[in-house]
Scaffold this active site. Structure first.
Site, PDB file in Angstrom:
ATOM      1  N   ASP A  13       0.802  -1.253  -0.070  1.00 12.02           N
ATOM      2  CA  ASP A  13      -0.005   0.022  -0.110  1.00 12.02           C
ATOM      3  C   ASP A  13       0.802   1.198   0.082  1.00 12.02           C
ATOM      4  O   ASP A  13       0.663   2.405   0.633  1.00 12.02           O
ATOM      5  CB  ASP A  13      -0.941  -0.218   1.373  1.00 12.02           C
ATOM      6  CG  ASP A  13      -0.190   0.014   2.569  1.00 12.02           C
ATOM      7  OD1 ASP A  13       1.037  -0.111   2.572  1.00 12.02           O
ATOM      8  OD2 ASP A  13      -0.608   0.015   3.539  1.00 12.02           O
ATOM      9  N   CYS A  16       4.954   0.117   2.544  1.00 16.24           N
ATOM     10  CA  CYS A  16       5.397  -1.400   3.153  1.00 16.24           C
ATOM     11  C   CYS A  16       6.757  -1.239   4.094  1.00 16.24           C
ATOM     12  O   CYS A  16       6.994  -2.181   4.732  1.00 16.24           O
ATOM     13  CB  CYS A  16       5.442  -2.587   1.808  1.00 16.24           C
ATOM     14  SG  CYS A  16       6.748  -1.669   0.640  1.00 16.24           S
ATOM     15  N   HIS A 120       8.961  -3.643  -3.323  1.00 16.20           N
ATOM     16  CA  HIS A 120       8.417  -4.034  -2.008  1.00 16.20           C
ATOM     17  C   HIS A 120       9.075  -4.481  -0.929  1.00 16.20           C
ATOM     18  O   HIS A 120       9.868  -5.258  -0.846  1.00 16.20           O
ATOM     19  CB  HIS A 120       7.141  -4.809  -2.385  1.00 16.20           C
ATOM     20  CG  HIS A 120       6.244  -5.408  -1.192  1.00 16.20           C
ATOM     21  ND1 HIS A 120       5.287  -4.650  -0.841  1.00 16.20           N
ATOM     22  CD2 HIS A 120       6.187  -6.466  -0.310  1.00 16.20           C
ATOM     23  CE1 HIS A 120       4.601  -5.066   0.135  1.00 16.20           C
ATOM     24  NE2 HIS A 120       5.303  -6.258   0.461  1.00 16.20           N
ATOM     25  N   HIS A 201       0.485  11.216 -12.832  1.00 13.69           N
ATOM     26  CA  HIS A 201      -0.130   9.821 -12.464  1.00 13.69           C
ATOM     27  C   HIS A 201       0.860   8.999 -11.781  1.00 13.69           C
ATOM     28  O   HIS A 201       2.109   9.195 -12.131  1.00 13.69           O
ATOM     29  CB  HIS A 201      -0.549   9.119 -13.918  1.00 13.69           C
ATOM     30  CG  HIS A 201      -1.256  10.130 -14.817  1.00 13.69           C
ATOM     31  ND1 HIS A 201      -1.541   9.473 -16.191  1.00 13.69           N
ATOM     32  CD2 HIS A 201      -2.209  10.934 -14.693  1.00 13.69           C
ATOM     33  CE1 HIS A 201      -2.292  10.200 -16.649  1.00 13.69           C
ATOM     34  NE2 HIS A 201      -2.931  11.369 -15.754  1.00 13.69           N
TER      35      HIS A 201
END
Length: 208
Positions: A13, A16, A120, A201
């Site tokens: 999310d 991490c 991650h 973005h």
């Protein structure tokens, strides 16, 4: 203690790193907003040390940036959190099997371990056996006089090597991403960053 080193998965999310540190330090996967505050306060309190050259952006801008739950942490944040907890943090990189040790120069007498796949962070823990409940996890390890944490270190490295063998990492130079906003495809972290800067973005999904 005999046992196995296991990977404790942390939700993807954008926080991490902070939640992985929360887990290994306090068995708590929801420390992100608190630890972001800690980092912002630390950085704001020492603008000389945490200057623009070090942070890659002005001190004040960095503090606002790191408080944004969408932003990812990395080496700067791990170094600060290692000092905050007074423990070394070992971050194992699956792609290279390298271990970056934060807080090493402070000679702390305890260490916690994370694993990183290019994008991650997850937590590493010593468990009495595969499938044992998380409450039995040992996540803090004493560092001996030779700066080792003994058995757990070898087991962690074996786990990292096994993950590398299975290629369970993201090659951030060459992976393909699709922008979740405009669906354009980009290759690698560099293009993704350029697209994000050009368009604002930031919602990318990896696709094979």
């Amino acid at each position: 203690m005999e046992g196995v080193v296991v990977r404790r998965v942390i939700p993807s999310d954008n926080s991490c790193l902070f939640n992985a540190v929360g887990y290994v330090m306090e068995h708590n996967r929801s420390k992100a907003s608190e630890l972001r505050q800690v980092i912002a306060a630390t950085v704001a309190s020492d603008p000389e040390k945490f200057n623009e050259a070090f942070l890659g952006k002005p001190n004040e801008a960095y503090c606002a940036w790191i408080l944004d739950p969408e932003k990812w942490g990395g080496a700067i944040e791990l170094a600060i959190l290692s000092e905050y907890y007074g423990r070394e943090i070992a971050a194992y990189d699956i792609q290279t099997t390298r271990c970056d040790l934060y807080g090493q120069e402070k000679k702390y007498n305890e260490r916690a371990m994370l694993i990183y796949d290019g994008l991650h962070y997850d937590a590493l823990a010593m468990s009495p056996f595969e499938g044992a409940p998380e409450e039995f996890d040992q996540t803090i390890f004493p560092v001996d006089h030779s700066r080792s944490i003994g058995l757990a270190e070898g087991l962690a490295l074996n786990l990292v090597r096994e993950a590398q063998r299975k290629r369970s990492y993201t090659d951030t130079a060459n992976f393909t991403l699709r922008c979740g906003v405009c669906q354009i495809g980009v290759i690698g972290q560099k293009e993704a960053v350029e697209h994000a800067q050009a368009t604002g973005h930031v919602n990318f999904q990896e696709y094979k």
